[in-house]
Design a protein around this motif. Sequence first.
Motif, PDB file in Angstrom:
ATOM      1  N   ARG A  19       0.810  -1.223   0.000  1.00 45.59           N
ATOM      2  CA  ARG A  19       0.000   0.000   0.000  1.00 45.59           C
ATOM      3  C   ARG A  19       0.842   1.272   0.000  1.00 45.59           C
ATOM      4  NH1 ARG A  19      -5.051  -0.731   4.213  1.00 45.59           N
ATOM      5  NH2 ARG A  19      -5.804  -2.720   3.423  1.00 45.59           N
ATOM      6  N   LEU A  20       1.950   1.253   0.753  1.00 44.43           N
ATOM      7  CA  LEU A  20       2.783   2.449   0.876  1.00 44.43           C
ATOM      8  C   LEU A  20       3.936   2.487  -0.132  1.00 44.43           C
ATOM      9  CD1 LEU A  20       2.940   2.830   4.761  1.00 44.43           C
ATOM     10  CD2 LEU A  20       1.350   3.873   3.127  1.00 44.43           C
ATOM     11  N   ARG A  21       4.015   1.447  -0.960  1.00 45.08           N
ATOM     12  CA  ARG A  21       5.047   1.359  -2.000  1.00 45.08           C
ATOM     13  C   ARG A  21       6.451   1.424  -1.420  1.00 45.08           C
ATOM     14  NH1 ARG A  21       2.858   5.384  -6.622  1.00 45.08           N
ATOM     15  NH2 ARG A  21       2.051   3.761  -7.977  1.00 45.08           N
ATOM     16  N   VAL A  22       6.696   0.590  -0.427  1.00 45.26           N
ATOM     17  CA  VAL A  22       8.020   0.469   0.170  1.00 45.26           C
ATOM     18  C   VAL A  22       8.413  -0.998   0.128  1.00 45.26           C
ATOM     19  CG1 VAL A  22       7.730   2.473   1.675  1.00 45.26           C
ATOM     20  CG2 VAL A  22       7.136   0.204   2.522  1.00 45.26           C
ATOM     21  N   SER A  23       9.649  -1.294   0.459  1.00 48.18           N
ATOM     22  CA  SER A  23      10.083  -2.688   0.461  1.00 48.18           C
ATOM     23  C   SER A  23       9.436  -3.428   1.632  1.00 48.18           C
ATOM     24  CB  SER A  23      11.608  -2.770   0.569  1.00 48.18           C
ATOM     25  OG  SER A  23      12.035  -2.390   1.849  1.00 48.18           O
ATOM     26  N   VAL A  24       9.277  -4.713   1.449  1.00 49.05           N
ATOM     27  CA  VAL A  24       8.714  -5.555   2.504  1.00 49.05           C
ATOM     28  C   VAL A  24       9.627  -5.524   3.723  1.00 49.05           C
ATOM     29  CG1 VAL A  24       8.057  -7.929   3.100  1.00 49.05           C
ATOM     30  CG2 VAL A  24       7.515  -7.018   0.836  1.00 49.05           C
ATOM     31  N   LYS A  25      10.933  -5.486   3.477  1.00 48.98           N
ATOM     32  CA  LYS A  25      11.901  -5.441   4.580  1.00 48.98           C
ATOM     33  C   LYS A  25      11.668  -4.192   5.438  1.00 48.98           C
ATOM     34  CE  LYS A  25      16.813  -5.503   5.549  1.00 48.98           C
ATOM     35  NZ  LYS A  25      18.159  -5.566   5.030  1.00 48.98           N
ATOM     36  N   SER A  26      11.461  -3.039   4.791  1.00 53.14           N
ATOM     37  CA  SER A  26      11.211  -1.805   5.545  1.00 53.14           C
ATOM     38  C   SER A  26       9.932  -1.916   6.367  1.00 53.14           C
ATOM     39  CB  SER A  26      11.100  -0.605   4.596  1.00 53.14           C
ATOM     40  OG  SER A  26      12.337  -0.344   3.995  1.00 53.14           O
ATOM     41  N   ALA A  27       8.894  -2.463   5.762  1.00 57.25           N
ATOM     42  CA  ALA A  27       7.616  -2.584   6.477  1.00 57.25           C
ATOM     43  C   ALA A  27       7.757  -3.484   7.703  1.00 57.25           C
ATOM     44  CB  ALA A  27       6.541  -3.118   5.540  1.00 57.25           C
ATOM     45  N   TYR A  28       8.491  -4.584   7.574  1.00 57.83           N
ATOM     46  CA  TYR A  28       8.691  -5.465   8.728  1.00 57.83           C
ATOM     47  C   TYR A  28       9.525  -4.771   9.810  1.00 57.83           C
ATOM     48  CZ  TYR A  28       6.423  -9.679   7.076  1.00 57.83           C
ATOM     49  OH  TYR A  28       5.477 -10.593   6.689  1.00 57.83           O
ATOM     50  N   GLN A  29      10.523  -3.964   9.399  1.00 58.92           N
ATOM     51  CA  GLN A  29      11.330  -3.221  10.364  1.00 58.92           C
ATOM     52  C   GLN A  29      10.457  -2.211  11.109  1.00 58.92           C
ATOM     53  OE1 GLN A  29      14.936  -3.494  11.020  1.00 58.92           O
ATOM     54  NE2 GLN A  29      14.073  -2.478  12.795  1.00 58.92           N
ATOM     55  N   TRP A  30       9.609  -1.485  10.365  1.00 60.79           N
ATOM     56  CA  TRP A  30       8.704  -0.514  10.982  1.00 60.79           C
ATOM     57  C   TRP A  30       7.756  -1.208  11.957  1.00 60.79           C
ATOM     58  CZ3 TRP A  30       6.896   2.208   5.862  1.00 60.79           C
ATOM     59  CH2 TRP A  30       7.950   2.965   5.361  1.00 60.79           C
ATOM     60  N   HIS A  31       7.280  -2.390  11.553  1.00 62.16           N
ATOM     61  CA  HIS A  31       6.347  -3.134  12.400  1.00 62.16           C
ATOM     62  C   HIS A  31       7.013  -3.506  13.720  1.00 62.16           C
ATOM     63  CE1 HIS A  31       3.787  -6.648  13.583  1.00 62.16           C
ATOM     64  NE2 HIS A  31       2.857  -5.741  13.297  1.00 62.16           N
ATOM     65  N   GLN A  32       8.270  -3.930  13.641  1.00 61.88           N
ATOM     66  CA  GLN A  32       9.032  -4.284  14.849  1.00 61.88           C
ATOM     67  C   GLN A  32       9.179  -3.063  15.752  1.00 61.88           C
ATOM     68  OE1 GLN A  32      10.312  -7.375  15.760  1.00 61.88           O
ATOM     69  NE2 GLN A  32      10.841  -6.399  17.687  1.00 61.88           N
ATOM     70  N   TRP A  33       9.562  -1.920  15.171  1.00 55.76           N
ATOM     71  CA  TRP A  33       9.718  -0.695  15.953  1.00 55.76           C
ATOM     72  C   TRP A  33       8.388  -0.282  16.577  1.00 55.76           C
ATOM     73  CZ3 TRP A  33      12.769   2.361  11.673  1.00 55.76           C
ATOM     74  CH2 TRP A  33      14.089   1.908  11.650  1.00 55.76           C
TER      75      TRP A  33
END
Length: 173
Positions: A19-33
């Motif tokens: 949805r936000l057009r970012v890498s999956v890795k970034s989204a998982y990092q954000w989710h962890q934070w």
Amino acid sequence: MQAAELFERRVKPSEVAQRLRVSVKSAYQWHQWWRDGGVQALASRGPSGSRCRLSPRYLAKLAGYLEEGPAAHGWVEDQVWTASRVATLIGRKFHVSYSVSGATRLLHRLGFSPQVPARRVAERDEQVVTVWREVTWAEVKGPGRPAGTTSASRTRQASTVGRPGDRPGVSAE
């Protein structure tokens, strides 16, 4: 912050990434934070990279020095600011060490671009060079290869005997 809102609605990180057009890795990092520290953990920390080692006042002074030109600071052989010269100037004036690449970035930030000096001998006589190009080089160069004698193949000259596909000793009958 959009990611935090989506996480609160239990949207999976892979869907957030899409949805936000970012890498999956970034989204998982954000989710962890977000899980560890909430919305505040996702707040911007400002631009990344190292801070400029020159204060805004020194940057203004440097721009003034650059406007004065290289001759005003000891480089009289040509009027170009190379990145190396700018790094040297920064060291002399502000006692701060900059690499050549760092000086290049700083120049761009100030709206300047580093120049490459022309490497010419001081005793160069332009009239002699022009005469040599027009007279001597024309004689030395020669006429070149005649038109039409080249082949399209880089490895083998074009053959004018027979037709393509013909093999010696084989009859077409």
